[in-house]
Motif scaffolding. Structure first.
Motif, PDB file in Angstrom:
ATOM      1  N   ASN B   6      17.766   0.934  46.126  1.00  0.00           N
ATOM      2  CA  ASN B   6      18.716   0.184  47.280  1.00  0.00           C
ATOM      3  C   ASN B   6      19.972   0.250  46.860  1.00  0.00           C
ATOM      4  N   GLU B   7      20.226   0.474  45.373  1.00  0.00           N
ATOM      5  CA  GLU B   7      21.687   0.267  45.052  1.00  0.00           C
ATOM      6  C   GLU B   7      22.416   1.368  45.350  1.00  0.00           C
ATOM      7  N   ILE B   8      21.957   2.484  45.598  1.00  0.00           N
ATOM      8  CA  ILE B   8      22.444   3.820  45.461  1.00  0.00           C
ATOM      9  C   ILE B   8      23.747   4.098  46.513  1.00  0.00           C
ATOM     10  N   ALA B   9      23.182   3.506  47.883  1.00  0.00           N
ATOM     11  CA  ALA B   9      24.255   3.476  48.823  1.00  0.00           C
ATOM     12  C   ALA B   9      25.462   2.869  48.641  1.00  0.00           C
ATOM     13  N   GLY B  10      25.419   1.574  48.089  1.00  0.00           N
ATOM     14  CA  GLY B  10      26.626   0.901  47.478  1.00  0.00           C
ATOM     15  C   GLY B  10      27.430   1.674  46.464  1.00  0.00           C
ATOM     16  N   ILE B  11      26.885   2.142  45.583  1.00  0.00           N
ATOM     17  CA  ILE B  11      27.628   2.843  44.461  1.00  0.00           C
ATOM     18  C   ILE B  11      28.235   4.158  45.087  1.00  0.00           C
ATOM     19  N   LEU B  12      27.623   4.823  45.925  1.00  0.00           N
ATOM     20  CA  LEU B  12      28.172   5.960  46.579  1.00  0.00           C
ATOM     21  C   LEU B  12      29.450   5.619  47.420  1.00  0.00           C
ATOM     22  N   THR B  13      29.375   4.625  48.159  1.00  0.00           N
ATOM     23  CA  THR B  13      30.442   4.350  49.033  1.00  0.00           C
ATOM     24  C   THR B  13      31.578   3.952  48.157  1.00  0.00           C
ATOM     25  N   LYS B  14      31.353   3.276  47.057  1.00  0.00           N
ATOM     26  CA  LYS B  14      32.638   2.814  45.988  1.00  0.00           C
ATOM     27  C   LYS B  14      33.045   4.120  45.439  1.00  0.00           C
ATOM     28  N   LEU B  15      32.265   5.131  44.999  1.00  0.00           N
ATOM     29  CA  LEU B  15      32.670   6.358  44.377  1.00  0.00           C
ATOM     30  C   LEU B  15      33.672   7.252  45.591  1.00  0.00           C
ATOM     31  N   ALA B  16      33.084   6.905  46.663  1.00  0.00           N
ATOM     32  CA  ALA B  16      33.885   7.645  47.754  1.00  0.00           C
ATOM     33  C   ALA B  16      35.167   7.231  47.862  1.00  0.00           C
ATOM     34  N   GLU B  17      35.630   5.850  47.432  1.00  0.00           N
ATOM     35  CA  GLU B  17      37.093   5.797  47.459  1.00  0.00           C
ATOM     36  C   GLU B  17      37.904   6.406  46.426  1.00  0.00           C
ATOM     37  N   LYS B 170      31.042  15.053  30.714  1.00  0.00           N
ATOM     38  CA  LYS B 170      31.547  14.649  32.020  1.00  0.00           C
ATOM     39  C   LYS B 170      30.438  13.698  32.694  1.00  0.00           C
ATOM     40  N   GLY B 171      29.172  14.149  32.823  1.00  0.00           N
ATOM     41  CA  GLY B 171      28.239  13.286  33.459  1.00  0.00           C
ATOM     42  C   GLY B 171      28.234  11.845  32.691  1.00  0.00           C
ATOM     43  N   LYS B 172      28.070  11.946  31.150  1.00  0.00           N
ATOM     44  CA  LYS B 172      27.819  10.730  30.397  1.00  0.00           C
ATOM     45  C   LYS B 172      28.998   9.781  30.817  1.00  0.00           C
ATOM     46  N   GLU B 173      30.192  10.360  30.836  1.00  0.00           N
ATOM     47  CA  GLU B 173      31.560   9.448  31.066  1.00  0.00           C
ATOM     48  C   GLU B 173      31.374   8.819  32.264  1.00  0.00           C
ATOM     49  N   LEU B 174      31.111   9.525  33.473  1.00  0.00           N
ATOM     50  CA  LEU B 174      30.859   8.730  34.699  1.00  0.00           C
ATOM     51  C   LEU B 174      29.933   7.724  34.701  1.00  0.00           C
ATOM     52  N   LEU B 175      28.581   8.060  33.674  1.00  0.00           N
ATOM     53  CA  LEU B 175      27.636   6.880  34.022  1.00  0.00           C
ATOM     54  C   LEU B 175      28.084   5.734  32.957  1.00  0.00           C
ATOM     55  N   ALA B 176      28.889   5.870  32.050  1.00  0.00           N
ATOM     56  CA  ALA B 176      29.350   4.978  31.122  1.00  0.00           C
ATOM     57  C   ALA B 176      30.165   3.815  32.229  1.00  0.00           C
ATOM     58  N   LYS B 177      30.977   4.557  33.125  1.00  0.00           N
ATOM     59  CA  LYS B 177      31.771   3.700  34.009  1.00  0.00           C
ATOM     60  C   LYS B 177      31.075   2.809  34.644  1.00  0.00           C
ATOM     61  N   LEU B 178      29.934   3.340  35.268  1.00  0.00           N
ATOM     62  CA  LEU B 178      28.986   2.613  36.288  1.00  0.00           C
ATOM     63  C   LEU B 178      28.323   1.516  35.644  1.00  0.00           C
ATOM     64  N   GLY B 179      28.114   1.426  34.427  1.00  0.00           N
ATOM     65  CA  GLY B 179      27.365   0.352  33.779  1.00  0.00           C
ATOM     66  C   GLY B 179      26.073   0.179  34.344  1.00  0.00           C
ATOM     67  N   LEU B 180      25.099   1.113  34.264  1.00  0.00           N
ATOM     68  CA  LEU B 180      23.924   0.867  34.877  1.00  0.00           C
ATOM     69  C   LEU B 180      22.737   0.341  33.574  1.00  0.00           C
ATOM     70  N   SER B 181      21.735  -0.221  33.968  1.00  0.00           N
ATOM     71  CA  SER B 181      20.868  -0.803  32.907  1.00  0.00           C
ATOM     72  C   SER B 181      20.053   0.276  32.463  1.00  0.00           C
ATOM     73  N   ALA B 182      19.652  -0.330  31.153  1.00  0.00           N
ATOM     74  CA  ALA B 182      18.749   1.145  30.237  1.00  0.00           C
ATOM     75  C   ALA B 182      17.156   0.999  31.048  1.00  0.00           C
ATOM     76  N   ALA B 183      16.598   2.126  30.770  1.00  0.00           N
ATOM     77  CA  ALA B 183      15.442   2.426  31.279  1.00  0.00           C
ATOM     78  C   ALA B 183      14.325   1.675  30.213  1.00  0.00           C
ATOM     79  N   SER B 184      13.168   1.134  30.702  1.00  0.00           N
ATOM     80  CA  SER B 184      12.053   0.745  29.788  1.00  0.00           C
ATOM     81  C   SER B 184      11.461   2.161  29.010  1.00  0.00           C
TER      82      SER B 184
END
Ligand SMILES: Cc1cc2nc3c(=O)[nH]c(=O)nc-3n(C[C@H](O)[C@H](O)[C@H](O)COP(=O)(O)OP(=O)(O)OC[C@H]3O[C@@H](n4cnc5c(N)ncnc54)[C@H](O)[C@@H]3O)c2cc1C
Ligand code: SF4
Ligand code: SF4
Ligand code: FES
Lengths: 277, 334
Positions: B6-17, B170-184
């Motif tokens: 349920n967080e995906i849509a928000g992130i995509l909207t933000k990235l789309a800016e 390139k992918g790791k850089e973007l992920l670092a900017k998104l500040g997601l939580s770590a997987a268990s």
């Protein structure tokens, strides 16, 4: 990154009706910029995509020789959209040119060798480039004996009539022209190219052959009979092309793209590829 | 890393800016790629898009440049697309097809600036397939439902959440900017299990196939294979690895543009010479070309098979010709 799809602008300085049936015109184009003229380094056997603005582009063998500076020549048969549009252009019109494209006749490798050049119909265009190149005073000493066998259906269809006469007058080229059937006033040979080739029985180190598929089909066995091994028979293919740079996937024969790996191949190379050209 | 669906849509909207975001969306009854502004539009719950992912970098129809001709000369305007783009939720077969197309659009002599500029400015978020379709055979084709080759970021669907991996820098850089939580540890294990255990049809063996086809150009096998084929070219248009194109000029008065359009070897005019001679005059030669190109010529040229097993050609062929069956028949020949 240079964009290989962008044509260079060139000015059409001469639109010359080459044959008596008017179906083939020779176009002389001049580079608009000095820089383009210097950068456009080509070798005999290469081709270019010629563009008529608003109509499209089509591939044509470069008929001029690199020794003719500042210009490009193309001899074009009127068959479809672009070629017809070209035929109607007025001198002074700007056209686009993309190239040079493809590989060339291996003229470096042929140095010191004697050559037989065989051409049929208007496929003679890139052979003109080769002959003109070899006959240039700067290059003539690099090559041995030169025999040219050139055939057309009738005398009116022979290309480059003035040049043929000039070549014929030179001692350092053995020019044999032939037409299919007897015509009044014709003093050259009569007969199809394979037959004439058999009669002449050329003995050279290499043979270069360019012409319509049927002519090639019947001349090759004659060349083999004359002792040319497949690695010493050099041919040029003409599959339909669009991009000219090995991407549009149109011109392949097996895993080779005629536009980029060719159009020039030895018979030895072609014998290894599927017979689809 | 992990993210709630349920967080995906928000992130995509933000990235789309900041980026052009392209994702599968439901449109006109089909799932297809489109640029989105609102993340809610993205549809990640899909088997595969109708049209292949190649259309993002190599559109079906594309204006390369336009020109105006006047007495002074010609003015040209080149249309290289440089917009920074994120493709979100592309299936592994389509991602792999881009890796294959890279070979085509850059060779030792020429660079296709239109494709490669887009390629360089595009980040790809791949999405694994939990339930491959019956027509999928990526597992047979050096690909697979969780193949990560070509993805910059890779998503694994764990039900309520996506397990997210950074693959390229390139992918790791973007992920670092998104500040997601770590997987268990549990989530990591669940993802690993899905990734190793999910398989599509893997029954087609391509080992030695290229060599075998290499000696088969004149084989009677080709005589009947094409008989049902209508020559509609649906198989080639919808194939993510088919890259043939046509170049045409469109013009009115003194203004014109050059466009390139997808084209296909299944059409008779594709190879017709001006003289009337056609090196591939019939269906037999054209079907042979299609199969040979994918499984022999492409292998000889680029050392890879030009099929990723996406199954689109099977699903969309109006007469049910099945490339898997053709391959199995080749295999079975002595
Ligand atoms: C390497 C190379 C060198 C060449 N050198 C020369 C040369 O020096 N001189 C020369 O004259 N030619 C040469 N050709 C051939 C030349 O490229 C073709 O004749 C040229 O492309 C014709 O272009 P066009 O636009 O006039 O014809 P197009 O309009 O493309 O038509 C060509 C032919 O294709 C068919 N065709 C095309 N579209 C359709 C359609 N929609 N429906 C039905 N039929 C169709 C027709 O038979 C038509 O006559 C060369 C080709 C190659 C590949
Ligand atoms: S989709 Fe089927 S019918 Fe159409 S060209 Fe391909 S194989 Fe032939
Ligand atoms: S050949 Fe068929 S299965 Fe293979 S990639 Fe192309 S469309 Fe997909
Ligand atoms: S003309 Fe495009 S690949 Fe040869």
């Amino acid at each position: 990154m240079r964009n290989p799809y962008l044509p260079l602008p060139m000015k059409l300085v001469k639109n010359f009706t080459e044959t008596s049936d008017k179906l083939i015109h020779t176009f002389t184009l001049e580079f608009l910029s000095q820089e383009d003229a210097e950068n456009f380094k080509y070798a005999p056997g290469q081709f270019a995509e010629v563009m008529v603005y608003g109509k499209g582009e089509a591939p044509f063998g470069i008929a001029s020789s690199p020794t003719e500076k500042g210009i490009l020549k193309f001899s074009v048969a009127k068959v479809g959209v672009v070629s017809t549009a070209l035929h109607m252009l007025e001198e002074g019109t700007i056209v686009g040119v993309r190239g040079p494209l493809g590989n060339s006749y291996p003229l470096e490798q042929l140095k010191g060798k004697s050559l037989t050049i065989i051409g049929g119909g208007f496929a003679f265009t890139t052979l003109r480039s080769t002959i003109q190149y070899i006959l240039d005073p700067a290059n003539r000493g690099d090559y041995g004996d030169l025999t040219v066998i050139y055939g057309a259906r009738n005398p009116g269809l022979l290309l480059y009539k003035d040049e043929l006469a000039a070549w014929d007058a030179r001692p350092d080229i053995n020019l044999i022209t032939t037409i299919d059937r007897e015509v009044e006033g014709w003093t050259g040979r009569v007969g199809f190219i394979p037959t004439v080739t058999k009669e002449v029985a050329p003995k050279s180190d290499y043979a270069i052959i360019c012409g319509p598929p049927v002519m090639i089909k019947f001349t090759l066995p004659v060349l083999v009979e004359c002792g040319f091994t497949p690695d010493r028979i050099i041919m040029s293919l003409e599959n339909r092309m669009k991009c000219g740079i090995g991407m549009c996937g149109r011109c392949n024969v097996g895993s080779k793209y005629v536009c980029k790996d060719g159009p020039v191949f030895t018979k030895e190379q072609l014998d290894k590829l599927p017979n689809e050209y | 890393m992990i993210i709630n669906k349920n967080e995906i849509a928000g992130i995509l909207t933000k990235l789309a800016e900041e980026y052009r975001v392209i994702a599968p969306v439901k449109k006109d009854g089909l799932v297809q790629y489109a640029a989105i502004k609102n993340g809610e539009e993205a549809c990640l719950d899909y088997a595969n898009t109708k049209k292949p992912g190649k259309e993002i970098l190599f559109p079906q129809s594309e204006e390369l440049f336009n020109y105006t001709v006047s007495a002074e000369g010609v003015r040209m305007q080149d249309n290289v697309d440089k917009e920074a783009t994120i493709v979100f939720g592309m299936r592994p077969c389509d991602v792999k097809s881009l890796v294959l197309l890279d070979n085509v659009f850059k060779n030792d002599q020429y660079t296709d600036v239109y494709y490669l500029t887009r390629r360089a400015n595009t980040l790809i978020v791949g999405l694994g397939c939990n339930e491959p379709a019956s027509t999928c055979f990526c597992t047979s084709m050096a690909c697979g439902p969780f193949a990560k080759e070509g993805s910059d970021i890779f998503l694994t669907d764990l039900g309520e959440t996506y397990f997210i991996e950074g693959i390229s820098d390139k992918g790791k850089e973007l992920l670092a900017k998104l500040g997601l939580s770590a997987a268990s540890e549990e989530q990591k294990a669940a993802a690993a299990k899905l990734q190793t255990e999910t398989k599509a049809d893997g029954s087609i063996n391509i080992e030695g196939l290229a060599e075998k086809l290499g000696g088969m150009f004149e084989h009677p096998f080709w005589d009947s294979l094409h008989e049902k084929c209508l020559g509609c070219a649906a198989c080639t248009y919808l194939c993510p690895t088919c890259h043939c194109f046509d170049i045409a000029d469109e013009a009115k008065d003194c203004e014109g543009c050059r466009v390139r359009n997808w084209d296909a070897c299944m059409f008779p005019l594709f190879t017709l010479h001006g003289s009337g001679h056609n090196p591939r005059p019939g269906g037999k030669a054209r079907w042979r070309q299609r199969l040979m190109h994918k499984f022999n010529y492409f292998v000889e040229r680029y050392n890879a098979t030009a099929c990723v097993g996406c199954g689109r050609c099977i699903k969309n062929c109006p007469v049910n010709l099945d490339i898997r069956q053709a391959l199995a028949e080749v295999r079975a020949l002595d």
